[in-house]
Structure formats: C-alpha cells, structure tokens
Design a protein around this motif. Structure first.
Motif, mmCIF file in Angstrom:
data_model
loop_
_atom_site.group_PDB
_atom_site.id
_atom_site.type_symbol
_atom_site.label_atom_id
_atom_site.label_comp_id
_atom_site.label_asym_id
_atom_site.label_seq_id
_atom_site.Cartn_x
_atom_site.Cartn_y
_atom_site.Cartn_z
ATOM 1 N N ARG A 1 -15.386 -30.211 -14.717
ATOM 2 C CA ARG A 1 -16.040 -29.466 -15.806
ATOM 3 C C ARG A 1 -16.336 -30.459 -16.946
ATOM 4 N N TRP A 2 -17.572 -30.476 -17.352
ATOM 5 C CA TRP A 2 -18.014 -31.433 -18.408
ATOM 6 C C TRP A 2 -18.404 -30.642 -19.654
ATOM 7 N N GLU A 3 -17.485 -30.593 -20.612
ATOM 8 C CA GLU A 3 -17.687 -29.825 -21.854
ATOM 9 C C GLU A 3 -17.786 -30.763 -23.061
ATOM 10 N N SER B 1 -8.716 -28.941 -10.478
ATOM 11 C CA SER B 1 -9.854 -29.052 -11.415
ATOM 12 C C SER B 1 -9.472 -30.014 -12.547
ATOM 13 N N CYS C 1 -11.138 -31.304 -16.514
ATOM 14 C CA CYS C 1 -12.122 -30.961 -17.569
ATOM 15 C C CYS C 1 -12.164 -32.068 -18.619
ATOM 16 N N SER D 1 -13.734 -33.008 -22.420
ATOM 17 C CA SER D 1 -14.310 -32.383 -23.624
ATOM 18 C C SER D 1 -14.164 -33.330 -24.813
ATOM 19 N N ASP E 1 -6.117 -30.946 -16.830
ATOM 20 C CA ASP E 1 -6.073 -30.598 -15.398
ATOM 21 C C ASP E 1 -5.138 -29.400 -15.213
#
Length: 658
Positions: free
Chosen positions: A539-541, A578, A580, A582, A596
């Motif tokens: 996930r790329w936030e 997952s 991520c 941010s 994670d």
C-alpha cells in the motif's frame, strides 16, 4: 600637480599682450599733458575741447556748501590767472599760511562766448577731477551740478557728463564756473573740458566710464566670485590651503579696488574706516600673494614671512581710525609709496625661488610683478599730482591681471587634480581587473580542487558502502557456498540482495533536487518486485511533503539504506501479509512511516541481543540529522523515520515501543 610648461608659456604670451595693450587705452589721456595750443578753444563741427581756463583761488578755514548762484560779479575781480588744462594744484607739505587757513576754493572760469547761444541742448563733459572736497558746476551763475557723498569718497574717479541747458527752451550758458574745494595739504587735479551735443560726447563719456569704473568693478567682482568658488572647494577639501589663500586674495583685491568706483554717499561705514580698509587691504594682499607663492613653489622663507606679517600687522594697527597721529587721507599716498620696496623684496625672493624650482607659473607672476610695480608707481605719482590728472589709474588693471594669472594657476591645479584622480582611477581599475583575473584563476583552481575532493569523498563513500554492504554479503555468500552450507535458492536470494544493494548505491548518485518523494519513488521501483514476490501486498500512501534543501547523494543513500533495512526485516522476521508506506509533515520535519501486519517483535530485546541492523538504522539517521523509532505489537510493527526540514532543526526523540 604642476601644470605643463607649454600651457604656462602660452598663458605668459597672452598676458604679455594684454599688459602691452592696457597702456594704449591711456594714450588719449597722455595727449592732455602736451602744451596747450595757442588758441584757447579747439572747435570741431559739434564739439568744443577746452584746454585753457581762468583760475581764482580763495583760501578758507574749512569746507562750505556751494551757493545756489555764483557769477563773476559775486567773485573778486583780481587774482584771476590763465592756466592750461589739465591743471594740478600741488600739495603743501609745509603750510604757507599762518592764519589757520586749511582749505582752498578754486574757481575755474570757462568762457563759451565763441559758441552762439542755442536752445539746443548742450552738455559739459569732464573726464576726471580729483580733490579732497567737492565740486560744483555753474552755468551763467546758476548751479547745475554738485558732487555728493563725503569729501574723500566723492566719486572723483567717475567722469562727469551733465546738460548745461536742461530746461525746455533754455539758452545754453555763455560762461561756466567750476568750483573745486580742496585741502592745502592734499592738492587737486582738473582735466580738460569738452562742450558739445550729446551724440558727440556720449561715446567719450562711456569709454572713460568703462576704463575708470566699469572694467575695474567687473574685474574685481569676477575675482571675488571665483574666490567664492575656491572657498567652496576648500570647505570640501580642507587640506588644500591654496584654495583658501586664493579666496583671501580675491577678497583683499576686491576691498582694495572699492574706492575706484564707489562714492561716500551710500557707504555703510565711516570714511575713516573705509580709508583704513583701502590701505590695510593692499598690505595684506601683498602678504597673501607671498604666502600663495610660497605654498606653490614649496620653498618657505620663514624670516620673510615673519617680518612681512609683523610689518603689515603693525601698519594696520598704527593706521586704525582715531589711533594714527595724522589724517589717514594725507598719509595714504605716502603709505602706498612706502609699500613698494616691501612688495619688490617679497616678489623678488619668491620669483627667484619659483624660477629655481622651474615652476612655469613663476614666470607669469614675475611678469605681473614687474608691471604691477610699474602701475602702482604710476598711480602713486598720479595720486600725488605729479602726472596729468586726466590719466587713468592703472592699479585696477594690475588686479585684473592678477585675477587672470591666479585663475589660470588655480585652473591648472584644479584640472591637474582631476587628471590625477582619473589617472589613479585608471590604475585602480587596472589593478582591480588584474585582481579579478587572479581571483578567477584562484576560483577555477579551487573549483577543480573542490570537485576532486567531492569526487574522492563520493568515491570513498561508495567504496565504504559497497564494502560494508555488498562486499560483506558477497563474502558471506562465497564462504557459505565453499562450505556447502547454502543451497541454490539461498545463494540466489543472497545474490538478489547484493543486486539490490548495488542498484540502491547507483540510485543514490542520481540528482533528486531535494525531493524526498522522488527518492521514495525510486525505492518503490527497486523493492516492489521483491515485496510482491514474497507474497506481501504493498500500500502506497505517500503524500506531498516540503522539499529538503540538504538532501544530497550521500544523505539519499542513508535514507535508502534505512528503508531497505526496514523492508528486509519485515520480509525476514515478521511473517506479514501487507506492508504500507506513508509520509506526513511533522513540525520542523517530515515523517516516513513503514507499517506491517506481522507478529511483531521485542524491540528492546532485539537491540540488546545483537541489533546490528537496528543500530545501523539509528547511526544512519543520526548522520543526516534525523531519528528512527519502532512501535511493535502482536498486531504488527510501525517504523518511523523523522527527517528535519533544515539542518538546524531539533531532532525528535527516538521512541521504542514493544
């Protein structure tokens, strides 16, 4: 700066021509000294030149106002004598009268019977008259004119042009009486007389007014104006004393020539003080010229300066009004003659030193000094009634010559100063240009050296990083393969990690222009395949954050290594599904967060047990002024990298939470 010789030579020739031309202006006056013609009257078409008159002298005890009428019947019939015009009455140094008769009234009778009476307006023109007293003119007994002001400053140097029959339809007079008051001890002078119509006499009057009054006034006024400019220059440059001396000389010259064109009617001071200023200004004018020349040729004469200043001061004090033993009006001609030897001595000494110093201006002043002494001597004779009273005072023209010479000298000094400034500015510009060239060469050398240092430092950094990262991984892999401790899959994983290390080192050398997001995008491009191959969702936030001005290749490599180490820990230890990425702005810095959903780990225990990877992350963050922190639990791990917006920003405290 000394002016060039060629300019002084040309100026000298020009001044010499000027001085040779000045005496020519007095040639018409010199003819008045010739013996009168046999005839009493020289008559032209419209003008009558009278060279003889009858004279009656009456002694008195003081001045008296001229009567309203004076004709032949009211005057004594005996005592008249025929005199040639111009006529002078010599001063009586030894009184011949014992009855207290201090004054004399001279009556000049001019017969105009040869001119037929006419209602056409006729004028009387008197070029010059000189007396310590007043003058009055009568036509057929009626008062036509009387001088005003004091007996001393009575406009004696102004020519006289007056109508003989100013009233309408009045006949011209058949005779003219001219009354002249004088002191026995001073003498008097009376020029020839002209009678005729205005058109025939006006040009003579205007020429005489120009020579005797207007030119001296314009010359001294111009001298004073240029002197005022010199004073302004001196106020701006106090060290240039020549400008102050020039102003003082112009002031003394102006005061010295005042008595040639003013009368006592409108003077703001008394006659005694005005006469004292006239005498004292001549003395101090000579002293100031001496100081100016001494300053010019740089060869002072201390004895001459002290003695001349003492003499001028003593003379000025001795001739103060109400302090002198005799009337200053009577002493003035003698004082002017006594000043001549002092002036000759001062000029001779200064000229000798100026010529010895090869000063071109010295020749100019030397020529002026000779003519000035001659002109002053001539005026002394004129003032003492030893030459024709119809002559013109020449001392004002010596002042005008002084004005031209000193103005030329000051102009040479002024332009020389500008030329010197221009020369200095040119030299300064050349030196500045040479210095700029030297600085440019030095700057180029420094840039080369700096680039070499930067390349060397970058080379050492890359070598050190590759040695610690890629080199260490390869050595470990080689040993494991040699010992048979790793299978093909494990070897392949190690080699892939080495490739990632190499790619990150190469990526860090690219310019990111202080853009953290661009650096993170590069990291995503390199690590995304590995993350996805490990079965983790990415996930790329990442959000926009301010630029980091300090972000250079070395700092970029530290950030990439920190992020790589964090991702490697997630892949190896957390069993997460997952991950991520941010970003956010946090006070004086920005936060990069990696989360994670793995099982988590005991951060404190990991740091104590070995913690080499975690310690490396802390060390790298500290090297770029940032901090790292971990928050780990059974629900996952949150890693935070805090980076300052500027190098001086206070770092956030490292937080560790298990």
């Amino acid at each position: 700066m000394k002016p060039g010789r060629s300019g002084g030579w040309w100026a000298g020739r020009w001044m010499a021509k000027l001085w040779l031309a000045l005496p020519l202006a007095a040639l018409p006056c010199a003819h008045a000294n010739e013996p009168p013609a046999a005839d009493e009257v020289q008559q032209g078409d419209s003008v009558l030149h009278i060279t003889q008159a009858e004279l009656l002298s009456i002694s008195g005890s003081g001045y008296s106002a001229p009567p309203r009428r004076a004709d032949d019947a009211g005057l004594p019939s005996v005592g008249w004598k025929t005199v040639a015009l111009p006529h002078t009455a010599s001063r009586e140094l030894v009184p011949t009268s014992t009855g207290g008769e201090r004054t004399v009234t001279d009556w000049y009778r001019i017969d105009l019977a040869q001119l037929a009476p006419s209602v056409r307006q006729r004028f009387l023109y008197l070029p010059r008259w000189k007396t310590l007293g007043h003058i009055a003119v009568y036509g057929d007994g009626m008062l036509l004119y009387q001088s005003h002001g004091s007996p001393v400053h009575n406009a004696y140097n102004h020519p006289l042009l007056l109508p003989l029959n100013a009233a309408a339809h009045a006949l011209s007079p058949a005779s003219v009486l001219i009354r002249v008051d004088r002191l026995r001890s001073s003498g008097s002078g009376f020029s020839t007389v002209w009678v005729g119509d205005k058109d025939s006499l006006i040009w003579r009057y205007q020429a005489r007014e120009l020579l005797q009054v207007q030119l001296p006034f314009m010359g001294s006024a111009a001298f004073l104006a240029v002197g005022a400019f010199a004073l302004a220059v001196w106020l701006g440059k106090r060290r240039e004393s020549l400008y102050l001396l020039f102003f003082a000389i112009s002031t003394m010259a102006f005061l010295r020539t005042l008595h040639y064109y003013v009368n006592g009617e409108n003077l703001p001071i008394s006659d005694e003080w005005f006469e004292w200023i006239t005498v004292a200004s001549l003395l101090w004018l000579i002293i100031l010229i001496h100081l100016f020349l001494q300053r010019l040729h740089q060869q002072p004469s201390a004895w001459l300066t002290r003695s001349s200043v003492a003499l001028a001061a003593a003379s000025s004090i001795a001739t103060l009004p109400h302090a002198s033993f005799a009337s200053l009006y009577l002493l003035t001609p003698l004082l002017n003659l006594m000043v001549l030897p002092v002036a000759v001595l001062i000029f001779a000494v200064n000229m000798r030193k100026a010529l010895r110093a090869k000063l071109p201006e010295g020749r100019l002043v030397a020529g002026w000094a000779v003519l000035a002494v001659a002109f002053t001597s001539y005026d002394g004779l004129l003032q003492n009634n030893l030459v024709s009273p119809e002559s013109v005072y020449t001392s004002p023209y010596a002042i005008i010559g002084l004005f031209f010479i000193f103005s030329y000298i000051m102009f040479q000094l002024y332009t020389g100063a500008f030329a010197e400034v221009a020369r200095l500015n040119k030299g300064l510009a050349q030196r500045l240009q040479a210095r700029e060239a030297e600085l440019e060469q030095s700057y180029q050398r420094m840039r080369v050296i700096e680039n070499e240092h930067m390349l060397g430092a970058e080379r050492r950094r890359l070598m050190q990083d590759m040695h610690d990262g890629l080199g260490s991984s390869l050595i470990s892999a080689i040993r494991s393969v040699e010992q048979g401790a790793m299978n093909k899959v494990e070897v392949s994983g190690v080699l892939k990690g080495c490739m990632e290390d190499l790619r990150l080192a190469i990526d860090s050398m690219e310019s990111v222009d202080a853009d953290l997001l661009l650096l993170l995008a590069t990291l995503r491009f390199r690590l995304a395949p590995r993350i996805e191959s490990a079965g983790l969702s990415l996930r790329w936030e990442v959000q926009s954050v301010p630029a980091l001005p300090w972000l250079d290749p070395g700092s970029a490599l530290h950030i990439l290594r920190i992020m790589q180490e964090c991702v490697a820990n997630v892949l190896r230890h957390t069993q997460a599904t997952s991950i991520c990425f941010s970003t956010a702005t946090d006070g004086q810095g920005v936060r990069v967060v990696i989360e994670d959903n793995g099982a988590g780990f005991a951060v404190d225990e990991a740091l104590r047990r070995s913690g080499r990877g975690l310690r490396n992350q802390e060390r790298r963050a500290s090297a770029i002024g940032g901090t790292v922190s971990w928050e780990s639990s059974s629900a996952g791990t949150r890693f935070t990298l805090w980076l300052p917006l500027h190098r001086g920003a206070m770092p956030k405290t490292t937080a560790v939470t298990s």
